[in-house]
Design an enzyme around this catalytic site. Structure first.
Site, PDB file in Angstrom:
ATOM      1  N   HIS A 202      23.919  20.832  -9.216  1.00 39.73           N
ATOM      2  CA  HIS A 202      25.344  20.979  -8.917  1.00 39.73           C
ATOM      3  C   HIS A 202      25.849  22.228  -9.629  1.00 39.73           C
ATOM      4  O   HIS A 202      25.303  22.637 -10.655  1.00 39.73           O
ATOM      5  CB  HIS A 202      26.063  19.734  -9.426  1.00 39.73           C
ATOM      6  CG  HIS A 202      27.505  19.622  -9.076  1.00 39.73           C
ATOM      7  ND1 HIS A 202      28.493  20.334  -9.730  1.00 39.73           N
ATOM      8  CD2 HIS A 202      28.155  18.853  -8.158  1.00 39.73           C
ATOM      9  CE1 HIS A 202      29.672  20.022  -9.226  1.00 39.73           C
ATOM     10  NE2 HIS A 202      29.508  19.116  -8.276  1.00 39.73           N
TER      11      HIS A 202
ATOM     12  N   GLN B  91      24.980  11.446 -10.563  1.00 38.80           N
ATOM     13  CA  GLN B  91      24.651  10.792  -9.302  1.00 38.80           C
ATOM     14  C   GLN B  91      23.618   9.678  -9.457  1.00 38.80           C
ATOM     15  O   GLN B  91      23.221   9.078  -8.462  1.00 38.80           O
ATOM     16  CB  GLN B  91      24.129  11.830  -8.302  1.00 38.80           C
ATOM     17  CG  GLN B  91      25.144  12.877  -7.903  1.00 38.80           C
ATOM     18  CD  GLN B  91      26.287  12.314  -7.081  1.00 38.80           C
ATOM     19  OE1 GLN B  91      26.160  11.288  -6.431  1.00 38.80           O
ATOM     20  NE2 GLN B  91      27.423  12.995  -7.104  1.00 38.80           N
TER      21      GLN B  91
ATOM     22  N   CYS C 120      29.448  21.547  -3.668  1.00 41.96           N
ATOM     23  CA  CYS C 120      29.299  22.230  -4.967  1.00 41.96           C
ATOM     24  C   CYS C 120      27.821  22.370  -5.316  1.00 41.96           C
ATOM     25  O   CYS C 120      27.419  22.201  -6.488  1.00 41.96           O
ATOM     26  CB  CYS C 120      30.039  21.484  -6.070  1.00 41.96           C
ATOM     27  SG  CYS C 120      31.825  21.449  -5.836  1.00 41.96           S
TER      28      CYS C 120
END
Length: 507
Positions: A221, A301, A462
């Protein structure tokens, strides 16, 4: 896998809201409203749902029409509306204290999932961006502001004690949830982005010199790329990137090749937010430690999809955000090994992080408090604790297994769509189904899905470098949580088939 939703999910909450006095003028009107609500539930469910004499621990998982909804007697009028009379039992809705709750009925714990969007039932498939919040978390925040609101640690009055206890309980809950060795290894921050920036600043001052190397992966990310670029620019260090194969998995041989005596920091995601790839962080951590590098794992995540144990990973730091873990926005966590945290300087100065201040010098608190300058996000830390308590009653192993089946079902059904290409096909994945469809822009697909009440993310997530690795600038990204069902995926698939039909007709 049985993913039948509770029948009352089709209720239109606007009917409830439009008829809701605020605050309720008396208990009789509250009772009348609640009975009307339960009558509506009964008409949808077809069962004999009682309106009194029900158990005090909230909603039970309905496996038959004889199971019950909360006591009306548990709903008590307050100055701001109503609340449950036995608040401590409220977070137990739907699930037993011992764990192993029924995931197929968990959806009822999330009030927003009864919303309608464009006249259609909301289908929330944007969980990688943010997760929805169970009623126990919402009520816990309300309870905090109604009964506990105060600054923490330093006052002697009763509300300060309540607030401090709730805040530090949340810290202990985080410790247990991620398997940290001590609550002193848990630092509260605003989220993963702030956590990585904190680490980039405090580690680089001590551990990064000109010519040193920082190693990340192609999957990261932006929040795990940009701070390290800034450190490299400031310190004259070099940023190295471990590549991925065509499935989106790390090429471990290349990662190993990039490690050397100049590698001072390795910062890697555990699950890719764009592809869903599960990264072998334990193996990568062992390799990094062999060359003396510090290891940071981005767990933003992963924590909502699988069990995490930072001691088993043996990472030096682990970061995640509450809002992706069914908790409020604006709260996150940095885990750090206590032996390392104690050697690092603070990032920000101010109240709470000091032992003593004089004009010629300051003595700082020990970890974790030296990294928590000023008044933190107390209420939302408490909300994070409530979210963890909620998840603990299911167990992350059960959640992981449930979502794995759902991911497999979604993968199978998506691959039937003509012209659809999945982006990210690693064998080990969690929660994400990124795709593109020939002949359609991703934003066009996202808009069409939104018209049907289906929320997905369409864009670069992103994570531009990894999408460009696959020759793309954006994908459509449905992402899953344990309150989703096969029916949610079926709704997505129907719209995609409709798009394909329109394309064939030239519409």
């Amino acid at each position: 896998m049985n993913t039948n939703d509770p029948s009352f999910l089709k209720l239109n909450p606007e009917t409830f809201i439009q008829n809701s006095p605020s605050p309720f003028p008396d208990e009789r009107s509250l009772e009348k409203l609640a009975r009307e609500m339960f009558g509506a539930l009964q008409s949808f469910g077809g069962g004999n749902l009682p309106t009194s004499g029900l158990p005090t621990n909230g909603l039970s998982s309905p496996t038959s029409s004889q199971e019950t909804l909360p006591y009306l007697e548990d709903l008590k009028l307050t100055d701001t509306g109503f609340s449950y009379s036995n608040f401590q039992s409220f977070p137990n809705i739907n699930i037993p204290q011992s764990g192993g709750g029924n995931l197929t009925s968990a959806r009822r714990d999330f009030p927003i999932l009864t919303e309608t969007v464009n006249g259609k039932p909301l289908v929330w498939l944007d969980n990688a961006a943010t997760t929805q919040k169970p009623i126990s978390v919402i009520e816990r925040l309300s309870h905090f502001y109604l009964h506990e609101n105060s600054n923490i640690h330093r006052a002697a009055h009763t509300l300060a004690a309540r607030s401090t206890d709730a805040y530090e309980k949340a810290r202990s809950l985080v410790q247990g949830f991620i398997g940290a060795g001590s609550a002193e290894e848990i630092v509260f921050v605003r989220g993963t982005t702030e956590g990585i920036n904190l680490l980039a600043n405090i580690i680089s001052d001590k551990h990064i010199q000109s010519g040193d190397e920082i190693l990340i992966t192609h999957l990261e990310h932006h929040a795990n790329i940009v701070p390290w670029q800034m450190v490299c620019a400031k310190k004259g260090a070099k940023l190295k990137v471990a590549p991925v194969d065509d499935s989106g998995q790390i090429i471990l041989s290349e990662y190993e090749r990039l490690l050397n005596s100049k590698t001072k920091i390795v910062s890697i995601t555990q699950v890719s937010n764009a592809l869903g790839t599960v990264v072998p962080v334990e193996e990568m951590t062992r390799s990094a430690h062999k060359v003396g590098a510090l290891v940071i794992v981005d767990g933003a995540q992963s924590v909502s999809h699988m069990p995490v144990n930072v001691q088993e990973i043996d990472c030096d730091f682990f970061v995640f955000s509450g809002h992706k873990l069914f908790a409020p926005t604006g709260i996150g966590v940095v885990y750090g090994k206590k032996s390392i945290l104690d050697t690092l300087p603070p990032w920000q100065g101010g109240g709470n992080m000091i032992k003593d201040v004089q004009f010629d010098h300051t003595t700082f608190q020990e970890a974790p408090f030296r990294f928590e300058a000023g008044t933190g996000n107390i209420a939302d830390a408490v909300g994070l604790g409530a979210a963890i308590e909620y998840l603990n009653r299911f167990g992350m192993k059960q959640i992981s297994a449930f979502e794995h089946d759902l991911l497999e079902y979604g993968t199978k059904e998506l691959l039937k769509i003509p012209g659809l290409r999945l982006i990210g096909t690693a064998k080990d994945k969690a929660g994400v189904l990124s795709f593109v469809v020939d002949g359609f822009k991703t934003e066009e697909i996202g808009k069409r899905l939104a018209e049907e009440g289906i929320a997905v993310r369409a864009g670069h997530h992103c994570a531009q470098p990894i999408l460009r690795r696959f020759g793309l600038e954006s994908t459509v990204r449905p992402s899953l949580a344990f309150y989703n069902s096969c029916e949610d995926i079926d709704a997505l698939i129907r719209v995609l088939y409709q798009l394909g039909s329109r394309n064939k007709l030239g519409i």
